[in-house]
Design a protein around this motif. Structure first.
Motif, mmCIF file in Angstrom:
data_model
loop_
_atom_site.group_PDB
_atom_site.id
_atom_site.type_symbol
_atom_site.label_atom_id
_atom_site.label_comp_id
_atom_site.label_asym_id
_atom_site.label_seq_id
_atom_site.Cartn_x
_atom_site.Cartn_y
_atom_site.Cartn_z
ATOM 1 N N GLY A 1 -2.541 -19.843 10.328
ATOM 2 C CA GLY A 1 -2.627 -18.437 10.748
ATOM 3 C C GLY A 1 -1.394 -17.650 10.332
ATOM 4 N N GLN A 2 -1.379 -16.397 10.761
ATOM 5 C CA GLN A 2 -0.311 -15.482 10.325
ATOM 6 C C GLN A 2 1.065 -15.936 10.844
ATOM 7 N N LYS A 3 1.112 -16.387 12.124
ATOM 8 C CA LYS A 3 2.408 -16.791 12.691
ATOM 9 C C LYS A 3 2.874 -18.115 12.056
ATOM 10 N N HIS A 4 1.931 -18.985 11.803
ATOM 11 C CA HIS A 4 2.239 -20.245 11.124
ATOM 12 C C HIS A 4 2.884 -19.970 9.772
ATOM 13 N N ASN A 5 2.256 -19.092 8.992
ATOM 14 C CA ASN A 5 2.758 -18.838 7.639
ATOM 15 C C ASN A 5 4.105 -18.118 7.657
ATOM 16 N N LEU A 6 4.265 -17.241 8.646
ATOM 17 C CA LEU A 6 5.540 -16.540 8.771
ATOM 18 C C LEU A 6 6.644 -17.546 9.132
ATOM 19 N N LEU A 7 6.345 -18.430 10.083
ATOM 20 C CA LEU A 7 7.352 -19.422 10.485
ATOM 21 C C LEU A 7 7.754 -20.301 9.294
ATOM 22 N N GLU A 8 6.773 -20.675 8.511
ATOM 23 C CA GLU A 8 7.063 -21.522 7.344
ATOM 24 C C GLU A 8 8.059 -20.822 6.404
ATOM 25 N N LYS A 9 7.831 -19.554 6.181
ATOM 26 C CA LYS A 9 8.733 -18.791 5.287
ATOM 27 C C LYS A 9 10.127 -18.660 5.914
ATOM 28 N N GLU A 10 10.154 -18.380 7.223
ATOM 29 C CA GLU A 10 11.446 -18.245 7.917
ATOM 30 C C GLU A 10 12.222 -19.566 7.867
ATOM 31 N N LEU A 11 11.501 -20.675 8.000
ATOM 32 C CA LEU A 11 12.166 -21.984 7.980
ATOM 33 C C LEU A 11 12.760 -22.285 6.605
ATOM 34 N N GLU A 12 12.069 -21.841 5.559
ATOM 35 C CA GLU A 12 12.620 -22.045 4.203
ATOM 36 C C GLU A 12 13.994 -21.390 4.086
ATOM 37 N N LYS A 13 14.108 -20.189 4.667
ATOM 38 C CA LYS A 13 15.405 -19.491 4.604
ATOM 39 C C LYS A 13 16.430 -20.204 5.475
ATOM 40 N N GLU A 14 16.015 -20.537 6.693
ATOM 41 C CA GLU A 14 16.939 -21.124 7.662
ATOM 42 C C GLU A 14 17.464 -22.487 7.190
ATOM 43 N N LEU A 15 16.580 -23.266 6.586
ATOM 44 C CA LEU A 15 16.968 -24.615 6.153
ATOM 45 C C LEU A 15 17.516 -24.624 4.724
ATOM 46 N N LYS A 16 17.506 -23.442 4.095
ATOM 47 C CA LYS A 16 17.985 -23.311 2.705
ATOM 48 C C LYS A 16 17.256 -24.301 1.789
ATOM 49 N N VAL A 17 15.931 -24.275 1.850
ATOM 50 C CA VAL A 17 15.127 -25.168 1.005
ATOM 51 C C VAL A 17 14.128 -24.336 0.199
ATOM 52 N N PRO A 18 13.775 -24.787 -1.013
ATOM 53 C CA PRO A 18 12.797 -24.028 -1.797
ATOM 54 C C PRO A 18 11.396 -24.098 -1.207
ATOM 55 N N TYR A 19 11.039 -25.244 -0.614
ATOM 56 C CA TYR A 19 9.684 -25.399 -0.078
ATOM 57 C C TYR A 19 9.714 -26.060 1.293
ATOM 58 N N CYS A 20 8.952 -25.492 2.212
ATOM 59 C CA CYS A 20 8.804 -26.074 3.550
ATOM 60 C C CYS A 20 7.321 -26.106 3.893
ATOM 61 N N VAL A 21 6.861 -27.243 4.393
ATOM 62 C CA VAL A 21 5.461 -27.364 4.810
ATOM 63 C C VAL A 21 5.451 -27.745 6.292
ATOM 64 N N LEU A 22 4.994 -26.828 7.117
ATOM 65 C CA LEU A 22 4.990 -27.023 8.560
ATOM 66 C C LEU A 22 3.980 -28.109 8.946
ATOM 67 N N MET A 23 4.328 -28.902 9.958
ATOM 68 C CA MET A 23 3.454 -29.992 10.403
ATOM 69 C C MET A 23 3.394 -29.952 11.934
ATOM 70 N N ASN A 24 2.447 -30.692 12.520
ATOM 71 C CA ASN A 24 2.372 -30.654 13.986
ATOM 72 C C ASN A 24 3.235 -31.704 14.682
ATOM 73 N N ASN A 25 3.895 -32.554 13.956
ATOM 74 C CA ASN A 25 4.997 -33.356 14.518
ATOM 75 C C ASN A 25 5.772 -34.042 13.385
ATOM 76 N N GLY A 26 6.911 -34.609 13.744
ATOM 77 C CA GLY A 26 7.772 -35.223 12.738
ATOM 78 C C GLY A 26 7.206 -36.528 12.209
ATOM 79 N N THR A 27 6.388 -37.196 12.999
ATOM 80 C CA THR A 27 5.816 -38.475 12.561
ATOM 81 C C THR A 27 4.799 -38.252 11.448
#
Ligand code: T4K
Length: 369
Positions: free
Chosen positions: A37-63
């Motif tokens: 959804g919209q918030k999911h995609n926004l968070l993914e983009k924000e995380l790319e900036k915050e983590l200083k990474v070219p690509y971030c793929v959000l997941m529902n847990n670390g495992t």
């Protein structure tokens, strides 16, 4: 003196409730609850900036982030993964669940991360991957590991579950190796209640991760791989967007707690404080200490004493993965002198902004007796 409120190793970072309900109402009204959804995609983009990474793929847990990261590399089935036993169960489980074989390498005593100097001796023609863990947020020796991996043509994955926002020489920790994974579980410095992500530097791995977290679906007519459901829902993404604005403040408060602990515990005989390498920033995820033999109590005795005061530090990581019955036949298990010494001595002290000066003074007083 007995403290009536329980003091835990951590408490979750919580966004302002009214701000959260405002965003939750937006999600509710939109009738779009999950599936990127919209918030999911926004968070993914924000995380790319915050983590200083070219690509971030959000997941529902670390495992699931770990499982997918490993699956994506298409390593030969049954090949060996050199890894650390000094970690949470999820790290080793993700190897075995991918039909790969863990091989345990000992840790080095200053950062408790995989000992890069002991990796090469464990490499065989069947080795395909090195899986390091930036345990407590302490970075693995990424330079040495990179050299070894290049020399032997191995892939490298880092479990960065504890290292949110950590940088090495100003570079985001999620940019090292082929892939890195993060956890956003409630006990983590930055949380989305449950959650995590994969970070990588290359578009192909990014596209594969995107597809695998959604059953391998490419479009309505195409499923191109055996994927899984690892999608984060919109309510958690909203929570994550709010916490992203708060975690730096939480880090600053933990920094002060660290200073207090460093000052007051550093001089106690038999208490060893672990130090972050100079070229890396601290995630402030945990405050680990080592109870050495010349302290007047063992680690377990000290833990018991804390518990009498309603204080609950944690023995992360005891037991270590090489102690689990399911891993008793793993190669390398018989040669882990540092891990096996440290696992009886390590303790993570309470470490979160809600701790009062009184709480902290009590913790120090209990240890100083
Ligand atoms: N790799 C590494 C290196 C990891 O450490 C982890 C997870 C993973 C991978 C996998 O990521 P995830 O799939 O979990 O995203 C906790 C966490 O559940 C786990 O996420 C974490 N590592 C591990 C080190 O710690 P427990 O069993 O020790 O958590 P628990 O429930 O005992 O909580 C610890 C303390 O936190 C409690 O005593 C009180 C406090 N707490 C906990 C929760 C859940 C709260 O105050 N509120 C809460 O909601 O595993």
């Amino acid at each position: 003196m007995i403290n009536n409120d329980k003091i835990f190793v951590t408490r979750p970072l919580l966004p302002d409730f009214d701000e959260f309900t405002k965003l939750a109402k937006e999600v509710y009204d939109s009738k779009w609850l999950t599936n990127m959804g919209q918030k999911h995609n926004l968070l993914e983009k924000e995380l790319e900036k915050e983590l200083k990474v070219p690509y971030c793929v959000l997941m529902n847990n670390g495992t699931l982030a770990l499982l997918i990261a490993l699956k994506n590399l298409h390593l030969p089935q049954g090949s060996e993964v050199i890894t650390t036993p000094f970690t949470f169960a999820a790290t080793t489980h993700s190897i075995v669940l991918n039909n790969l074989k863990p091989v345990f390498c000992d840790i080095e005593p200053n950062t408790m991360t995989i000992d890069a100097d002991k990796i090469e001796a464990l490499i065989t023609p069947n080795t395909s991957l090195i899986l390091g863990v930036h345990v407590y947020g302490f970075p693995c020796d990424v330079e040495k590991i990179d050299k070894i991996a290049k020399k032997h043509n191995l892939k490298v994955v880092y479990d960065a579950a504890h290292a949110f926002s950590t940088e090495i020489n100003s570079r985001g920790i999620g940019t090292f190796g082929d892939v890195s994974t993060f956890s956003f579980h409630s006990t983590k410095l930055y949380n989305t209640i449950e959650g995590g992500c994969i970070t990588c530097n290359n578009e192909e791995l990014y596209n594969k991760s995107v597809s695998l977290r959604d059953f391998g679906i490419v479009d309505e007519n195409t499923v191109n791989d055996i994927g899984i459901n690892a999608k984060m829902n919109e309510f958690q993404a909203a929570w994550g967007l709010l916490n992203l604005k708060l975690y730096r403040e939480e880090q600053n408060k933990r920094k002060k707690i660290k200073e207090f602990y460093d000052q007051n515990l550093g001089s106690i005989k038999g208490i060893r404080i672990l130090k972050m390498p100079e070229n890396a920033t601290n995630s402030y995820q945990y405050y680990p200490i080592v109870i050495e033999d010349d302290y007047h109590l063992s680690r377990d005795e000290l833990c018991k004493k804390f518990n009498e005061y309603n204080i609950f530090p944690r023995k992360y990581f005891y037991p270590v993965c090489s102690d689990f019955e399911c891993y008793k036949n793993v190669r390398g298990r018989d040669n882990l002198p540092v891990t096996n010494a440290v696992k009886h001595r390590v303790m993570c002290l309470p470490y979160y902004s809600g701790l009062t000066h009184e709480n902290l003074s009590l913790i120090v007083k209990i240890m100083d007796k």
